[in-house]
Design a protein around this motif. Structure first.
Motif, PDB file in Angstrom:
ATOM      1  N   ARG A  87      39.667  38.575  32.915  1.00  0.00           N
ATOM      2  CA  ARG A  87      39.881  38.426  34.350  1.00  0.00           C
ATOM      3  C   ARG A  87      40.207  39.781  34.962  1.00  0.00           C
ATOM      4  O   ARG A  87      41.258  40.343  34.684  1.00  0.00           O
ATOM      5  CB  ARG A  87      41.039  37.482  34.631  1.00  0.00           C
ATOM      6  N   GLU A  88      39.306  40.301  35.767  1.00  0.00           N
ATOM      7  CA  GLU A  88      39.545  41.590  36.441  1.00  0.00           C
ATOM      8  C   GLU A  88      40.781  41.522  37.334  1.00  0.00           C
ATOM      9  O   GLU A  88      41.553  42.456  37.405  1.00  0.00           O
ATOM     10  CB  GLU A  88      38.329  42.005  37.264  1.00  0.00           C
ATOM     11  N   ASP A  89      40.988  40.382  38.038  1.00  0.00           N
ATOM     12  CA  ASP A  89      42.121  40.265  38.946  1.00  0.00           C
ATOM     13  C   ASP A  89      43.460  40.273  38.228  1.00  0.00           C
ATOM     14  O   ASP A  89      44.469  40.668  38.774  1.00  0.00           O
ATOM     15  CB  ASP A  89      42.009  38.990  39.798  1.00  0.00           C
ATOM     16  N   PHE A  90      43.491  39.857  36.983  1.00  0.00           N
ATOM     17  CA  PHE A  90      44.744  39.822  36.225  1.00  0.00           C
ATOM     18  C   PHE A  90      45.165  41.216  35.769  1.00  0.00           C
ATOM     19  O   PHE A  90      46.324  41.484  35.539  1.00  0.00           O
ATOM     20  CB  PHE A  90      44.581  38.904  35.010  1.00  0.00           C
ATOM     21  N   LEU A  91      44.216  42.125  35.645  1.00  0.00           N
ATOM     22  CA  LEU A  91      44.489  43.475  35.131  1.00  0.00           C
ATOM     23  C   LEU A  91      44.958  44.419  36.221  1.00  0.00           C
ATOM     24  O   LEU A  91      45.374  45.514  35.937  1.00  0.00           O
ATOM     25  CB  LEU A  91      43.234  44.045  34.458  1.00  0.00           C
TER      26      LEU A  91
END
Length: 41
Positions: free
Chosen positions: A36-40
């Motif tokens: 998940r890009e948004d989690f990073l």
């Protein structure tokens, strides 16, 4: 609700509300597949 012990694994399917509360000091590892890009951020 469930208490997990050292080495236990918890799987939450996509779009299912979930959370974690640590009862003592330790290490929590979140793994997403696919990542998940948004989690990073």
């Amino acid at each position: 609700k469930k208490i997990l012990n050292e080495g236990d694994v918890f799987f939450a399917p996509s779009n299912v509300y979930h959370g974690v509360v640590c009862l003592e000091a330790g290490l929590l590892v979140d793994i997403f597949n696919p990542h998940r890009e948004d989690f990073l951020k």
